[in-house]
Design an enzyme around this catalytic site. Structure first.
Site, PDB file in Angstrom:
ATOM      1  CG  HIS A  79      37.305  38.671  29.617  1.00  0.00           C
ATOM      2  ND1 HIS A  79      37.790  37.500  29.221  1.00  0.00           N
ATOM      3  CD2 HIS A  79      38.367  39.545  29.351  1.00  0.00           C
ATOM      4  CE1 HIS A  79      38.898  37.826  28.242  1.00  0.00           C
ATOM      5  NE2 HIS A  79      39.295  39.102  28.256  1.00  0.00           N
ATOM      6  CD  GLU A 119      37.947  43.724  27.756  1.00  0.00           C
ATOM      7  OE1 GLU A 119      36.915  43.583  27.016  1.00  0.00           O
ATOM      8  OE2 GLU A 119      38.932  42.873  27.598  1.00  0.00           O
ATOM      9  CG  HIS A 123      36.223  43.920  23.074  1.00  0.00           C
ATOM     10  ND1 HIS A 123      36.152  43.243  22.036  1.00  0.00           N
ATOM     11  CD2 HIS A 123      37.083  43.647  23.993  1.00  0.00           C
ATOM     12  CE1 HIS A 123      37.116  42.215  22.130  1.00  0.00           C
ATOM     13  NE2 HIS A 123      37.793  42.523  23.364  1.00  0.00           N
TER      14      HIS A 123
END
Length: 231
Positions: A79, A119, A123
């Site tokens: 993920h 992502e 992040h």
């Protein structure tokens, strides 16, 4: 005579200023603003988040054929690799756009192409690393986790507990401890959703924060939960 004229004037000025001086003393001093939130590289540890694909595909299968087409038989998939604070997490730390060349450098890192951009922007920009180094670290950590045997393409669903899941991972990965692993569940604790594996900032096996471990216990609050079979 001059001194006598000045004294009443000074006394009057002092009396006029006294309320303002007293008010200034009563006002709370403003706290210095923090600059550590959402600053690239300023975080406490990494979470490598491995989603249990059968659980995701149970609800999103028709919307995500890349991950959920029949016959894919995906189990744990990446993920993301998430910088974390001991309490909370940073997000969207810069506006650096995702470089599409990364997909060719690290093919199949994620189960769906759309995750690369999401992502990185949410992040990866908080890692303080270049895009290549961040995705290399995600690749290395993902491949560094040995998946326990019974989680490799199970053809039948099975039940387990938080404690048993952790022991399965520790037996397969002796460098981990019980505090390195934090599963999360869906369906009010009835189904395995993800397993979070915590690492230090230099990529070594580490421990999850107290907050993350508490959230895990709350998420998987049933006596046991179901691990769905692959499709």
């Amino acid at each position: 005579m001059l001194k006598k004229a000045i004294l009443p004037t000074l006394l009057l000025a002092t009396l006029c200023l006294t309320p303002f001086i007293s008010e200034a003393r009563r006002r709370p001093q403003s706290k210095p603003t923090t600059t550590s939130q959402n600053v690239p590289g300023k975080f406490d540890f990494y979470v490598l988040t491995l989603s249990w694909s059968p659980d995701y595909c149970e609800t999103a299968g028709s919307r995500d054929p890349n991950q959920c087409s029949k016959g894919k038989q995906l189990g744990f998939v990446l993920h993301g690799l998430w910088p974390q604070y001991n309490s909370g997490w940073p997000a969207n730390c810069t506006t650096e756009a995702f470089n599409p060349k990364i997909k060719k450098q690290f093919p199949n890192l994620y189960p769906s192409p759309k995750l690369y951009t999401h992502e990185w922007e949410k992040h990866g920009t908080c890692s303080g690393l270049s895009q290549t180094k961040y995705h290399q670290l995600a690749f290395d950590l993902k491949n560094g986790v040995k998946i326990p045997d019974r989680y490799i393409k199970p053809t039948q669903p099975f039940r387990t507990t938080i404690g048993d899941l952790k022991q399965d991972f520790i037996r397969a990965n002796p460098a981990m401890t019980e505090n390195s692993i934090a599963p999360t569940c869906s369906g009010s604790g009835r189904f395995l959703k993800e397993v979070m594996v915590c690492h230090s900032k230099n990529g070594q096996p580490g421990e999850c924060s107290t907050q993350l471990l508490k959230n895990s216990q709350k998420s998987c609050g049933q006596p046991n939960f179901l691990v769905r079979s692959v499709r």
